[in-house]
Every structure is written in structure tokens, then in C-alpha cells.
Design an enzyme around this catalytic site. Structure first.
Site, PDB file in Angstrom:
ATOM      1  N   PHE A 194       0.826  -1.217   0.000  1.00  0.00           N
ATOM      2  CA  PHE A 194       0.000   0.000   0.000  1.00  0.00           C
ATOM      3  C   PHE A 194       0.864   1.273   0.000  1.00  0.00           C
ATOM      4  CE2 PHE A 194      -2.231   2.766   3.374  1.00  0.00           C
ATOM      5  CZ  PHE A 194      -2.860   3.572   2.443  1.00  0.00           C
ATOM      6  N   ASP A 212      12.893 -11.756  -1.167  1.00  0.00           N
ATOM      7  CA  ASP A 212      12.691 -11.655   0.283  1.00  0.00           C
ATOM      8  C   ASP A 212      13.785 -10.795   0.917  1.00  0.00           C
ATOM      9  OD1 ASP A 212      12.231 -12.194   2.990  1.00  0.00           O
ATOM     10  OD2 ASP A 212      11.809 -14.311   2.617  1.00  0.00           O
ATOM     11  N   GLU A 220       5.470  -7.186   7.779  1.00  0.00           N
ATOM     12  CA  GLU A 220       4.142  -7.717   8.078  1.00  0.00           C
ATOM     13  C   GLU A 220       3.465  -6.578   8.828  1.00  0.00           C
ATOM     14  OE1 GLU A 220       2.551 -10.440   7.307  1.00  0.00           O
ATOM     15  OE2 GLU A 220       4.206 -11.315   6.189  1.00  0.00           O
ATOM     16  N   THR A 228       6.212   3.215  12.764  1.00  0.00           N
ATOM     17  CA  THR A 228       4.809   3.536  13.058  1.00  0.00           C
ATOM     18  C   THR A 228       4.670   4.177  14.442  1.00  0.00           C
ATOM     19  OG1 THR A 228       2.704   2.465  13.610  1.00  0.00           O
ATOM     20  CG2 THR A 228       4.635   1.090  13.768  1.00  0.00           C
ATOM     21  N   ASP A 229       3.606   4.967  14.608  1.00  0.00           N
ATOM     22  CA  ASP A 229       3.334   5.553  15.932  1.00  0.00           C
ATOM     23  C   ASP A 229       2.997   4.478  16.961  1.00  0.00           C
ATOM     24  OD1 ASP A 229       0.811   4.815  14.977  1.00  0.00           O
ATOM     25  OD2 ASP A 229      -0.111   6.790  15.218  1.00  0.00           O
ATOM     26  N   GLU A 230       2.638   3.281  16.487  1.00  0.00           N
ATOM     27  CA  GLU A 230       2.201   2.234  17.419  1.00  0.00           C
ATOM     28  C   GLU A 230       3.319   1.768  18.353  1.00  0.00           C
ATOM     29  OE1 GLU A 230      -0.396  -0.776  15.876  1.00  0.00           O
ATOM     30  OE2 GLU A 230      -0.977   0.469  14.178  1.00  0.00           O
ATOM     31  N   TYR A 252       2.804  -6.982  16.590  1.00  0.00           N
ATOM     32  CA  TYR A 252       3.181  -6.137  15.439  1.00  0.00           C
ATOM     33  C   TYR A 252       4.015  -4.954  15.901  1.00  0.00           C
ATOM     34  CZ  TYR A 252       2.718  -2.242  12.157  1.00  0.00           C
ATOM     35  OH  TYR A 252       2.987  -1.159  11.351  1.00  0.00           O
ATOM     36  N   LYS A 260       7.996  -3.926  15.285  1.00  0.00           N
ATOM     37  CA  LYS A 260       8.405  -2.662  14.655  1.00  0.00           C
ATOM     38  C   LYS A 260       9.339  -1.892  15.592  1.00  0.00           C
ATOM     39  CE  LYS A 260       7.348  -1.055  11.258  1.00  0.00           C
ATOM     40  NZ  LYS A 260       7.884  -1.180   9.863  1.00  0.00           N
ATOM     41  N   LYS A 298      -7.711  -4.019   6.302  1.00  0.00           N
ATOM     42  CA  LYS A 298      -7.589  -2.842   7.162  1.00  0.00           C
ATOM     43  C   LYS A 298      -8.929  -2.100   7.235  1.00  0.00           C
ATOM     44  CE  LYS A 298      -3.130  -3.639   7.649  1.00  0.00           C
ATOM     45  NZ  LYS A 298      -2.182  -3.441   6.607  1.00  0.00           N
ATOM     46  N   LEU A 351     -17.591  -3.606  14.226  1.00  0.00           N
ATOM     47  CA  LEU A 351     -16.919  -2.520  14.952  1.00  0.00           C
ATOM     48  C   LEU A 351     -16.429  -3.089  16.289  1.00  0.00           C
ATOM     49  CD1 LEU A 351     -16.206   0.498  14.943  1.00  0.00           C
ATOM     50  CD2 LEU A 351     -18.480   0.963  15.883  1.00  0.00           C
ATOM     51  N   ARG A 366      -7.849   7.172  16.481  1.00  0.00           N
ATOM     52  CA  ARG A 366      -6.704   7.122  15.572  1.00  0.00           C
ATOM     53  C   ARG A 366      -6.596   8.459  14.831  1.00  0.00           C
ATOM     54  NH1 ARG A 366      -6.217   3.492  18.488  1.00  0.00           N
ATOM     55  NH2 ARG A 366      -5.934   1.287  18.060  1.00  0.00           N
ATOM     56  N   ARG A 408     -10.645  -6.194  20.016  1.00  0.00           N
ATOM     57  CA  ARG A 408      -9.310  -6.765  19.726  1.00  0.00           C
ATOM     58  C   ARG A 408      -8.558  -6.901  21.050  1.00  0.00           C
ATOM     59  NH1 ARG A 408      -5.914  -2.907  15.974  1.00  0.00           N
ATOM     60  NH2 ARG A 408      -6.430  -4.252  14.241  1.00  0.00           N
TER      61      ARG A 408
END
Ligand code: NAD
Length: 324
Positions: free
Chosen positions: A13, A65, A88, A129-131, A153, A157, A192, A209, A217, A276
Site C-alpha cells: 500500500f 525476500d 508484516e 509507526t506511531d504504534e 506487530y 516494529k 484494514k 466494529l 486514531r 481486539r
């Protein structure tokens, strides 16, 4: 001299949007002469060749890869810079099976960093990422905030960020790290939230939801993210982290309302499902550094951007139909 840039995860993406930005009329050399891009992608479930214009002679696509040391060494030896997106990327998949996340995100990044060091690339832009910061109820994280990731995840990261920064501190490699908020735009896999809801709603289905829908977010258009990466690549400093945010902060419930409206549906089409596991309540980055040092600011209006994305999924059913 023409720059040669290795873009990993270039068929995904954000990677594919970045390649389009690099080679498009608003790229660094809008006259069609440069840069040369080597696009490396394993074409997992998330990557697709048709996200790229393979007819462009400035683009070389390599199916492979980032864990393949031999191939990575060969490619890195042929470029000046690396922009590393391959990962991933889906939190829910990492909750079901974290192994691929550690292999690709941590070991894959280390494989690239080693090759970058061996072959002396000019710079390595690591896309994070901000995560990695965890969850924040109020306020925003500066880049100096300690990392406290909550999902496999984001933990993988965070591991890759820290490795990248360690290669700068230990070896002096010119590494720049970006930590961006949630992206939206065309060509995002329908696993997503936004594409999942849009494709389900236009097909007449109900959307799930999570929990109460109160998770918050910050949504940034993928083109704004790519423009920020270009500023970091061209004007950022070695060993520095840049937060990229400033999109539109929304609860998942508010976003759902906008998507229902855009798709001509109502709240009867929403099913509340079990939350989640470990769902982060809110992400928010302080992007003052990117603004003050690099002149970054988001340009895309969210309402218009979202409407365009909904239209894109309506008009490109062949792109997503096999994926849902
Ligand atoms: P994506 O899942 O759409 O794309 C990932 C790409 O990496 C795919 O094309 C896939 O085939 C490729 N890939 C996976 N494993 C590989 C391997 N071992 N070798 C080579 N290629 C491999 O993800 P995305 O949303 O485009 O995210 C790109 C990067 O941006 C990721 O590093 C992600 O952590 C980061 N990021 C994403 C967001 C977001 O909102 N999507 C926000 C901030 C940061």
C-alpha cells in the site's frame, strides 16, 4: 548524478504510493530522468505487481525476500540509498501468529542494515509507526518518549527501529527513522479498517466494529506520508527519528459514521464485536520536529480524501474482489 534507490515492500500500500511519488511529475526530478528505483517485494498476500507501473524504464522490480542475504547484498551493492517499507503490517494477524512478524520486521530489517553497512549506502530511511509508543489517553508523544508497544506487530516494529538506530550509533550508518500515524488511501488491503468497511458496505454486508468503537486514531492520507518521507530522505538528519502525524483524529465510531454516510448506509449495518485483544485506546504523535526542521505539514483534506478513496474502491472492484 542519477540516484539509485532500493525501495523494499514497494508492491504494498504505502511502498507503491511512494514509488509513484518518486517517479511521478511531482517527484524529485519531474523531467522524467530520475531517480532509478529498484523495487524489492516478496509479493506476500499484501503485495501486488499491479500496484506498480512496471513499464516505467526507471523502475526495476525484483520479486524476493528481504531475508535473502545473497539477494539483498547484490541489490544493496547496486544502489545509493534504501527506503525500507517491507513488513508484516496487520495487528490482528500478529495476534494470531507473531512468528512472521519477528522474522520479517526484525530479522529482515537487520539483514538490510548489515548489507547497507557492508556496501556503504549513503542513507537508510526506516519506515516505522506511531504504534511503537503504545497508547496515550491525552496529549502527544515526542520522538524522545520511551517505546512501550502492546501488540506483537508494534513490538516487532519497535525492535526494528531500535536496531536501525543502533546501527547508526554503533557503526555510524546514516539511518533516519519515521514514525507515522494511520494511513488511508487507495490500494490498501481490505483487511484494514477503511477498505474493509467500504468494500463490505458497497457489497451490501454488515461491518464489524470492535468493542465500543471509542478507540482513537489519527488518519493521514498516504500521499502526505510519502511527501514527509521524501523530506526526511532529502533533508533529515542521520540518527534522527521523525514523527509524522497531523491528520484527522477520530474515534472508530466517528469514522464508521462517515463511511456509512459515504456509502449510503445506516447504523443497522454495524455489528459490535468483541474488542481486539490489547486494543490500544489512542495514538497521537507530536510532529513539531518534522514541521520545524523539514517544513512538513499535511496537505490533504480528510473529507475530500476519504470521498476519493470510497470512489476508488467503488471504481476498482477488480482490484479488491478476490481479496474479500
Ligand atoms: P502492506 O502490508 O500493504 O505492504 C507490505 C509490503 O511488504 C507488501 O507488498 C509485502 O509483499 C511486502 N513484504 C512483506 N514481507 C516481505 C519480505 N520478507 N520481503 C520483501 N517484501 C516483503 O503495508 P503498508 O501499510 O504499506 O505499510 C508499509 C510500512 O509502513 C510498514 O513498515 C508499516 O509498519 C509502516 N506503517 C504503516 C502504516 C499504515 O497505516 N498502513 C502507518 C505507519 C507505518
Amino acid at each position: 548524478m542519477t540516484e539509485r534507490i532500493l525501495v523494499t515492500g514497494a508492491a504494498g500500500f504505502i511502498g507503491s504510493a511512494y514509488v509513484r511519488a518518486l517517479l511521478g511529475p511531482e517527484g524529485p526530478r519531474g523531467d522524467g530522468t530520475g531517480p532509478q528505483v529498484v523495487a524489492l517485494d516478496l509479493l506476500t498476500y499484501a503485495g501486488r505487481r499491479d500496484n506498480l507501473d512496471l513499464g516505467d524504464r526507471r523502475l526495476t522490480f525484483v520479486h524476493g525476500d528481504i531475508l535473502d542475504t545473497g539477494l539483498v547484498g547484490e541489490l544493496v551493492a547496486s544502489v545509493d540509498q534504501i527506503v525500507h517499507f517491507a513488513a508484516e503490517s496487520h495487528v490482528d494477524r500478529s495476534i494470531d501468529d507473531g512468528g512472521a512478524f519477528v522474522r520479517t520486521n526484525v530479522l529482515g530489517t537487520q539483514t538490510l542494515l548489515d548489507a547497507a553497512l557492508r556496501h556503504g549506502v549513503d542513507r537508510f530511511v526506516h519506515i516505522s509507526t506511531d504504534e511503537v509508543y503504545g497508547s496515550i489517553p491525552v496529549g502527544s508523544w515526542p520522538e524522545t518518549h520511551p517505546l512501550s508497544p502492546n501488540s506483537p506487530y508494534s513490538a516487532s516494529k519497535a525492535g526494528s527501529d531500535l536496531l536501525a538506530l543502533a546501527y547508526h550509533r554503533t557503526h555510524g550508518l546514516d539511518v533516519r527513522v519515521t514514525r507515522c500515524s494511520n494511513n488511508y488511501g487507495p490500494r490498501q488491503h481490505p483487511e484494514k479498517l477503511i477498505p474493509r468497511f467500504v468494500t463490505t458496505l458497497v457489497d451490501g454486508g454488515n461491518v464489524p466494529l470492535y468493542g465500543t468503537g471509542d478507540n482513537i486514531r489519527d488518519w493521514l492520507h498516504v500521499d502526505d506520508h510519502c511527501a514527509a518521507i521524501e523530506r526526511v530522505r532529502n533533508h533529515g538528519r542521520a540518527g534522527r527519528v521523525y514523527n509524522i502525524g497531523g491528520g484527522t483524529e477520530l474515534t472508530n465510531k466517528e469514522l464508521t459514521g462517515l463511511l456509512l454516510e459515504a456509502c449510503g448506509a445506516d447504523w443497522n449495518r454495524v455489528e459490535y464485536v468483541t474488542d481486539r485483544k490489547g486494543h490500544d485506546a489512542r495514538y497521537s504523535v507530536d510532529w513539531t520536529r518534522a514541521r520545524d526542521e523539514l517544513g512538513y505539514r499535511p496537505r490533504r483534506d480528510f473529507a475530500r480524501g476519504l470521498a476519493e478513496v470510497v470512489d476508488w474502491y467503488r471504481e476498482n472492484r477488480a482490484w479488491w474482489e478476490r481479496l474479500v
